[in-house]
Motif scaffolding. Structure first.
Motif, PDB file in Angstrom:
ATOM      1  N   PHE A 129      38.017  13.182  49.415  1.00  0.00           N
ATOM      2  CA  PHE A 129      36.745  12.561  49.040  1.00  0.00           C
ATOM      3  C   PHE A 129      36.948  11.106  48.617  1.00  0.00           C
ATOM      4  CE2 PHE A 129      33.592  11.500  45.780  1.00  0.00           C
ATOM      5  CZ  PHE A 129      32.424  11.672  46.513  1.00  0.00           C
ATOM      6  N   LEU A 130      37.915  10.849  47.741  1.00  0.00           N
ATOM      7  CA  LEU A 130      38.136   9.490  47.244  1.00  0.00           C
ATOM      8  C   LEU A 130      38.659   8.562  48.336  1.00  0.00           C
ATOM      9  CD1 LEU A 130      39.497  10.234  43.661  1.00  0.00           C
ATOM     10  CD2 LEU A 130      37.224   9.431  44.319  1.00  0.00           C
ATOM     11  N   LEU A 131      39.526   9.083  49.204  1.00  0.00           N
ATOM     12  CA  LEU A 131      39.992   8.251  50.315  1.00  0.00           C
ATOM     13  C   LEU A 131      38.825   7.846  51.204  1.00  0.00           C
ATOM     14  CD1 LEU A 131      43.332   9.975  51.380  1.00  0.00           C
ATOM     15  CD2 LEU A 131      43.074   7.676  50.450  1.00  0.00           C
ATOM     16  N   ASN A 132      37.892   8.765  51.401  1.00  0.00           N
ATOM     17  CA  ASN A 132      36.744   8.485  52.255  1.00  0.00           C
ATOM     18  C   ASN A 132      35.731   7.576  51.569  1.00  0.00           C
ATOM     19  OD1 ASN A 132      33.779   9.817  53.212  1.00  0.00           O
ATOM     20  ND2 ASN A 132      35.175   9.127  54.817  1.00  0.00           N
ATOM     21  N   LYS A 133      35.360   7.885  50.337  1.00  0.00           N
ATOM     22  CA  LYS A 133      34.268   7.162  49.682  1.00  0.00           C
ATOM     23  C   LYS A 133      34.709   5.917  48.923  1.00  0.00           C
ATOM     24  CE  LYS A 133      31.398   9.882  51.361  1.00  0.00           C
ATOM     25  NZ  LYS A 133      30.724   9.428  52.554  1.00  0.00           N
ATOM     26  N   VAL A 134      35.882   5.942  48.325  1.00  0.00           N
ATOM     27  CA  VAL A 134      36.330   4.784  47.546  1.00  0.00           C
ATOM     28  C   VAL A 134      37.093   3.792  48.425  1.00  0.00           C
ATOM     29  CG1 VAL A 134      37.759   4.032  45.610  1.00  0.00           C
ATOM     30  CG2 VAL A 134      36.395   6.106  45.413  1.00  0.00           C
ATOM     31  N   GLU A 135      38.026   4.314  49.230  1.00  0.00           N
ATOM     32  CA  GLU A 135      38.833   3.423  50.059  1.00  0.00           C
ATOM     33  C   GLU A 135      38.263   3.235  51.452  1.00  0.00           C
ATOM     34  OE1 GLU A 135      43.001   4.164  49.938  1.00  0.00           O
ATOM     35  OE2 GLU A 135      42.959   4.616  47.796  1.00  0.00           O
ATOM     36  N   ALA A 136      37.138   3.871  51.747  1.00  0.00           N
ATOM     37  CA  ALA A 136      36.409   3.720  53.009  1.00  0.00           C
ATOM     38  C   ALA A 136      37.266   4.035  54.240  1.00  0.00           C
ATOM     39  CB  ALA A 136      35.812   2.325  53.113  1.00  0.00           C
ATOM     40  N   LYS A 137      38.093   5.039  54.113  1.00  0.00           N
ATOM     41  CA  LYS A 137      38.908   5.447  55.255  1.00  0.00           C
ATOM     42  C   LYS A 137      38.119   6.438  56.104  1.00  0.00           C
ATOM     43  CE  LYS A 137      43.444   4.497  53.436  1.00  0.00           C
ATOM     44  NZ  LYS A 137      43.650   3.254  54.111  1.00  0.00           N
ATOM     45  N   LYS A 138      38.362   6.382  57.386  1.00  0.00           N
ATOM     46  CA  LYS A 138      37.713   7.288  58.333  1.00  0.00           C
ATOM     47  C   LYS A 138      38.392   8.652  58.269  1.00  0.00           C
ATOM     48  CE  LYS A 138      35.522   3.917  60.880  1.00  0.00           C
ATOM     49  NZ  LYS A 138      34.552   3.412  59.989  1.00  0.00           N
ATOM     50  N   HIS A 139      37.702   9.663  58.747  1.00  0.00           N
ATOM     51  CA  HIS A 139      38.236  11.030  58.712  1.00  0.00           C
ATOM     52  C   HIS A 139      39.556  11.124  59.467  1.00  0.00           C
ATOM     53  CE1 HIS A 139      34.030  12.961  57.866  1.00  0.00           C
ATOM     54  NE2 HIS A 139      34.374  12.055  56.977  1.00  0.00           N
ATOM     55  N   LYS A 140      39.639  10.442  60.594  1.00  0.00           N
ATOM     56  CA  LYS A 140      40.861  10.474  61.400  1.00  0.00           C
ATOM     57  C   LYS A 140      42.035   9.862  60.626  1.00  0.00           C
ATOM     58  CE  LYS A 140      42.632   9.106  65.898  1.00  0.00           C
ATOM     59  NZ  LYS A 140      42.376   8.370  67.136  1.00  0.00           N
ATOM     60  N   GLU A 141      41.805   8.733  59.948  1.00  0.00           N
ATOM     61  CA  GLU A 141      42.858   8.081  59.161  1.00  0.00           C
ATOM     62  C   GLU A 141      43.334   8.995  58.026  1.00  0.00           C
ATOM     63  OE1 GLU A 141      42.159   3.428  58.803  1.00  0.00           O
ATOM     64  OE2 GLU A 141      40.303   4.559  58.405  1.00  0.00           O
ATOM     65  N   ILE A 142      42.395   9.634  57.363  1.00  0.00           N
ATOM     66  CA  ILE A 142      42.741  10.528  56.255  1.00  0.00           C
ATOM     67  C   ILE A 142      43.565  11.701  56.781  1.00  0.00           C
ATOM     68  CG2 ILE A 142      41.820  12.054  54.471  1.00  0.00           C
ATOM     69  CD1 ILE A 142      39.328  10.190  54.416  1.00  0.00           C
ATOM     70  N   ALA A 143      43.166  12.229  57.933  1.00  0.00           N
ATOM     71  CA  ALA A 143      43.902  13.344  58.529  1.00  0.00           C
ATOM     72  C   ALA A 143      45.345  12.947  58.823  1.00  0.00           C
ATOM     73  CB  ALA A 143      43.207  13.806  59.807  1.00  0.00           C
ATOM     74  N   GLU A 144      45.534  11.751  59.350  1.00  0.00           N
ATOM     75  CA  GLU A 144      46.891  11.268  59.630  1.00  0.00           C
ATOM     76  C   GLU A 144      47.683  11.083  58.343  1.00  0.00           C
ATOM     77  OE1 GLU A 144      46.332   7.736  61.958  1.00  0.00           O
ATOM     78  OE2 GLU A 144      45.612   8.858  63.706  1.00  0.00           O
ATOM     79  N   LEU A 145      47.040  10.539  57.316  1.00  0.00           N
ATOM     80  CA  LEU A 145      47.721  10.330  56.032  1.00  0.00           C
ATOM     81  C   LEU A 145      48.158  11.643  55.390  1.00  0.00           C
ATOM     82  CD1 LEU A 145      45.596   7.582  54.231  1.00  0.00           C
ATOM     83  CD2 LEU A 145      48.027   7.479  54.683  1.00  0.00           C
ATOM     84  N   LEU A 146      47.276  12.627  55.446  1.00  0.00           N
ATOM     85  CA  LEU A 146      47.549  13.894  54.764  1.00  0.00           C
ATOM     86  C   LEU A 146      48.288  14.893  55.647  1.00  0.00           C
ATOM     87  CD1 LEU A 146      44.124  14.372  52.935  1.00  0.00           C
ATOM     88  CD2 LEU A 146      46.228  13.370  52.036  1.00  0.00           C
ATOM     89  N   GLY A 147      48.386  14.611  56.930  1.00  0.00           N
ATOM     90  CA  GLY A 147      49.082  15.516  57.832  1.00  0.00           C
ATOM     91  C   GLY A 147      48.310  16.790  58.117  1.00  0.00           C
ATOM     92  N   LYS A 151      39.205  18.248  61.214  1.00  0.00           N
ATOM     93  CA  LYS A 151      38.258  19.281  60.766  1.00  0.00           C
ATOM     94  C   LYS A 151      38.538  19.694  59.321  1.00  0.00           C
ATOM     95  CE  LYS A 151      35.484  20.093  64.176  1.00  0.00           C
ATOM     96  NZ  LYS A 151      34.077  19.822  64.036  1.00  0.00           N
ATOM     97  N   VAL A 152      39.807  19.784  58.961  1.00  0.00           N
ATOM     98  CA  VAL A 152      40.183  20.140  57.587  1.00  0.00           C
ATOM     99  C   VAL A 152      39.693  19.056  56.630  1.00  0.00           C
ATOM    100  CG1 VAL A 152      42.134  20.476  56.015  1.00  0.00           C
ATOM    101  CG2 VAL A 152      42.143  21.568  58.264  1.00  0.00           C
ATOM    102  N   VAL A 153      39.861  17.800  57.017  1.00  0.00           N
ATOM    103  CA  VAL A 153      39.403  16.679  56.187  1.00  0.00           C
ATOM    104  C   VAL A 153      37.884  16.742  56.026  1.00  0.00           C
ATOM    105  CG1 VAL A 153      39.176  14.161  56.080  1.00  0.00           C
ATOM    106  CG2 VAL A 153      41.347  15.176  56.720  1.00  0.00           C
ATOM    107  N   GLU A 154      37.171  16.979  57.123  1.00  0.00           N
ATOM    108  CA  GLU A 154      35.714  17.076  57.054  1.00  0.00           C
ATOM    109  C   GLU A 154      35.288  18.205  56.128  1.00  0.00           C
ATOM    110  OE1 GLU A 154      34.441  17.522  61.105  1.00  0.00           O
ATOM    111  OE2 GLU A 154      34.917  15.429  61.590  1.00  0.00           O
TER     112      GLU A 154
END
Length: 173
Positions: A129-147, A151-154
């Protein structure tokens, strides 16, 4: 007939000779041109430190010009910075707001409640949530960061929204 290479100032004797020759002269120049406010002692020392750091690049015949240029630029940068500080003091926004005290109190309550709601999220939900809303990262970027998959990120973000919506229901968001 071999051409002599100019001597750089990395040799201790050369540097000491330059210091003895130009330190007082440079100090006086700075003092006469800018006054005591520019700290001519400190600026002179800083110029010689820069000369030492760049000793391989500066030949002894150009050392005096280098010292004067560095010292003068340093003072001009300080003056420029001082002007910015003064301008900021003049343009400083007022501390008085036009908001209603009740609004400010509600805002503070909301912020506390929001912090508590964030604490109730699982670590995975909170991070996504914070990566998406605070750091404005896209779902794909977050998925790559978290491995994980996108769909899991969403899902994590969606479930975090649901928890926050439920916790902050009294604020009608």
């Amino acid at each position: 007939m071999t051409k002599e290479l100019p001597e750089n100032v990395c040799k201790e004797e050369t540097f000491k000779s330059l210091y003895d020759s130009y330190a007082t002269e440079l100090h006086n120049y700075l003092y006469y041109k800018y006054g005591e406010k520019c700290s001519p002692n400190d600026t002179t020392q800083e110029a010689f430190i820069k000369l030492w750091e760049n000793c391989k690049k500066v030949v002894s015949s150009k050392a005096r010009a280098f010292l004067y240029k560095v010292a003068n630029n340093s003072v001009l940068n300080d003056i420029k910075h001082h002007k910015v500080v003064l301008r900021y003091r003049l343009d400083k926004p007022s501390e008085v707001t036009n908001e209603d005290p009740e609004y400010l109190m509600r805002q503070e309550q909301y912020f506390k409640k929001y912090q508590q709601a964030l604490a109730k999220l699982t670590e995975e939900q909170r991070v996504a949530f914070l990566l998406n809303k605070v750091e404005a990262k896209k779902h794909k970027e977050i998925a790559e960061l978290l491995g994980v998959t996108r769909k899991v990120v969403e899902y994590r973000i969606y479930s975090a929204f649901n928890v926050l919506k439920e916790e902050l229901d009294e604020f009608h968001i």
